[in-house]
Design an enzyme around this catalytic site. Structure first.
Site, short mmCIF file in Angstrom:
data_model
loop_
_atom_site.label_atom_id
_atom_site.label_comp_id
_atom_site.label_asym_id
_atom_site.label_seq_id
_atom_site.Cartn_x
_atom_site.Cartn_y
_atom_site.Cartn_z
CB CYS A 280 -0.94 -0.02 1.19
SG CYS A 280 -0.14 -0.41 2.76
N1 NDP Z 1 -4.00 -5.16 5.38
C1 NDP Z 1 -3.56 -4.43 4.38
O1 NDP Z 1 -3.81 -3.21 4.24
C2 NDP Z 1 -2.70 -5.07 3.37
C3 NDP Z 1 -2.13 -6.34 3.54
N2 NDP Z 1 -1.35 -6.87 2.54
C4 NDP Z 1 -0.70 -8.17 2.62
O2 NDP Z 1 -1.67 -9.19 2.34
C5 NDP Z 1 -1.40 -10.34 3.12
C6 NDP Z 1 -2.60 -10.61 3.99
O3 NDP Z 1 -2.71 -9.49 4.84
P1 NDP Z 1 -4.00 -9.31 5.71
O4 NDP Z 1 -5.20 -9.74 4.94
O5 NDP Z 1 -3.96 -7.92 6.23
O6 NDP Z 1 -3.68 -10.36 6.89
P2 NDP Z 1 -4.69 -11.06 7.88
O7 NDP Z 1 -3.89 -11.46 9.05
O8 NDP Z 1 -5.89 -10.19 8.07
O9 NDP Z 1 -5.16 -12.37 7.07
C7 NDP Z 1 -4.25 -13.39 6.76
C8 NDP Z 1 -5.09 -14.65 6.54
O10 NDP Z 1 -4.22 -15.71 6.13
C9 NDP Z 1 -4.61 -16.89 6.83
N3 NDP Z 1 -3.47 -17.80 6.87
C10 NDP Z 1 -2.31 -17.68 7.55
N4 NDP Z 1 -1.49 -18.71 7.23
C11 NDP Z 1 -2.14 -19.48 6.32
C12 NDP Z 1 -1.84 -20.67 5.58
N5 NDP Z 1 -0.66 -21.28 5.73
N6 NDP Z 1 -2.76 -21.16 4.70
C13 NDP Z 1 -3.95 -20.55 4.56
N7 NDP Z 1 -4.32 -19.42 5.22
C14 NDP Z 1 -3.41 -18.91 6.09
C15 NDP Z 1 -5.01 -16.39 8.18
O11 NDP Z 1 -5.86 -17.36 8.79
P3 NDP Z 1 -5.76 -17.57 10.39
O12 NDP Z 1 -6.15 -16.24 10.98
O13 NDP Z 1 -6.71 -18.67 10.65
O14 NDP Z 1 -4.32 -17.93 10.68
C16 NDP Z 1 -5.78 -15.11 7.81
O15 NDP Z 1 -7.13 -15.40 7.55
C17 NDP Z 1 -0.16 -10.04 3.96
O16 NDP Z 1 1.00 -10.52 3.34
C18 NDP Z 1 -0.14 -8.51 3.99
O17 NDP Z 1 1.18 -8.09 4.15
C19 NDP Z 1 -1.21 -6.21 1.36
C20 NDP Z 1 -1.74 -4.96 1.20
C21 NDP Z 1 -2.49 -4.30 2.19
C1 X2W Z 2 -0.52 -0.10 9.48
C2 X2W Z 2 0.37 -1.25 9.07
O1 X2W Z 2 0.80 -2.04 9.90
N1 X2W Z 2 0.64 -1.38 7.77
C3 X2W Z 2 1.47 -2.47 7.28
C4 X2W Z 2 1.49 -2.39 5.78
C5 X2W Z 2 0.43 -3.31 5.19
C6 X2W Z 2 0.63 -3.39 3.77
O2 X2W Z 2 -0.13 -2.97 2.96
O3 X2W Z 2 1.77 -3.91 3.41
P1 X2W Z 2 1.87 -5.26 2.57
O4 X2W Z 2 1.07 -5.05 1.32
O5 X2W Z 2 3.28 -5.37 2.26
O6 X2W Z 2 1.31 -6.25 3.46
C7 X2W Z 2 2.94 -2.36 7.69
O7 X2W Z 2 3.43 -1.24 7.82
O8 X2W Z 2 3.56 -3.42 7.75
#
Ligand code: NDP
Ligand code: X2W
Length: 317
Positions: free
Chosen positions: A128
């Site tokens: 992001c």
């Molecule tokens: N949040 C954001 O703004 C952003 C996040 N991201 C990236 O996207 C990815 C997901 O982030 P986010 O959605 O925030 O994370 P969350 O922690 O909200 O969700 C991660 C999900 O993955 C599941 N999980 C973990 N390990 C496994 C596995 N081995 N197999 C299947 N499912 C699994 C978890 O399930 P359980 O809880 O049951 O372990 C959980 O439901 C991360 O790499 C993050 O860095 C990218 C852009 C933006």
């Molecule tokens: C507030 C906060 O914790 N933000 C996350 C960034 C989440 C994100 O978008 O990064 P990925 O797409 O690389 O998961 C951080 O700084 O690690």
């Protein structure tokens, strides 16, 4: 009726690995309403079972990884082991963003980037913060306005959903501070992609922060204009950005007159629930200063909606 049946039969099959997470849930919601995509789900009890995943992966057109980095690497390796039956992979994690063989999922990055994404089997969805920072930096480096070794500093604030399920829970339980600067070890995970795709030879200094709003993001880059070789004006910078994003439907450069009308203030949430990103140049020519700001939804153009944009390119939808 026949057309509807045909649409269902021809729908692309997509598996969201990690569909119950923050990013996964929003992608699922966005895809759920579409006739041209069929979401294939795994038994939640077996969501972390490699054998169950492998069987399912062999029967889909695309898997979108919404997983922590290590789990994303494991799933990508599972796909690679499928050979000719392997689906395309779109990874939302940080794991593969500068990995060889992976296209960077920022279609507006440069000429031909969208075609690279269309043709790729493996695409990494940008981070992001990185989306905002690269959108501001790359055109200026390409235009020779910002030297690759320039000492860039980046500041940002994100809504708390950026931290995923765990941070959402903390903020919604009111156990987190209203505002927090973090990453002060200056090792943020977005730096490799910002440096690589921003084409910077000197590592930028990045200071992120998080505050008590769920979604939204501002990424800002302050510049002393007279330290840049061509001593550009704010208008010069705006023109370079405007040229790069002239035909982009998701990235808009806000004209100086509109920026002036905002009276030096900018909130972070107005693009929430969209795939839009706005770029602004706030300049003070008397002091020869400028602050470049990208506004986006961390879950929109910063994650899930960008993922849908990439999915459409990858599947030709
Ligand atoms: N949040 C954001 O703004 C952003 C996040 N991201 C990236 O996207 C990815 C997901 O982030 P986010 O959605 O925030 O994370 P969350 O922690 O909200 O969700 C991660 C999900 O993955 C599941 N999980 C973990 N390990 C496994 C596995 N081995 N197999 C299947 N499912 C699994 C978890 O399930 P359980 O809880 O049951 O372990 C959980 O439901 C991360 O790499 C993050 O860095 C990218 C852009 C933006
Ligand atoms: C507030 C906060 O914790 N933000 C996350 C960034 C989440 C994100 O978008 O990064 P990925 O797409 O690389 O998961 C951080 O700084 O690690």
């Amino acid at each position: 009726m026949v057309a509807e049946v045909l649409a269902d039969v021809l729908a692309a099959k997509v598996f969201i690995d990690g569909e119950a997470g923050t990013t996964g849930l929003l992608i699922r919601e966005l895809l759920g309403a579409r006739r041209d995509v069929e979401i294939v789900s795994i038994d939640p009890a077996r969501r972390k079972d490699a054998a169950a995943k492998k069987d399912l992966l062999a029967g889909v057109d695309l898997t979108i990884l919404c997983l922590p980095d290590d789990a994303a690497k494991e799933s990508a390796a599972l796909v690679a082991s499928l050979g000719s039956r392997a689906p395309k992979v779109l990874d939302a994690s940080t794991a593969h963003r500068v990995a060889p063989g992976w296209a960077y999922g920022f279609p507006e990055l440069a000429e031909g980037q969208a075609d690279q994404i269309r043709a790729a089997q493996f695409v990494a969805n940008p981070g992001c913060y990185a989306t905002g920072a690269i959108a501001l930096i790359r055109p200026l480096v390409d235009a020779g306005l910002l030297p690759p070794d320039f000492p860039v500093t980046i500041n940002a604030v994100s809504g708390y959903s950026g931290g995923g399920k765990s941070m959402i829970a903390e903020y919604e339980a009111r156990t987190a501070p209203d505002f927090e600067i973090y990453g002060l070890g200056l090792e943020h995970k977005h730096m490799p992609e910002i440096q690589h795709y921003g084409r910077l030879s000197r590592r930028a200094i990045f200071v992120p922060s998080v505050a008590d709003f769920r979604q939204g993001m501002l990424v800002s880059i302050p510049l002393h204009l007279d330290t840049l070789p061509g001593k550009p004006t704010g208008a010069d910078i705006e023109a370079v950005l405007g040229k790069r994003y002239a035909d982009g439907s998701f990235v808009r450069v806000v004209p100086a007159a509109e920026v002036a009308g905002e009276r030096g203030k900018l909130e972070a949430e107005s693009l929430n629930d969209t795939n839009q990103m706005e770029l602004r140049v706030h300049a003070n020519e008397k002091h020869r200063h400028a602050v470049l700001i990208a506004k986006l939804d961390n879950l929109g153009k910063g994650a899930s909606r960008a993922a849908v944009q990439n999915m459409e390119l990858m599947l030709g939808l």
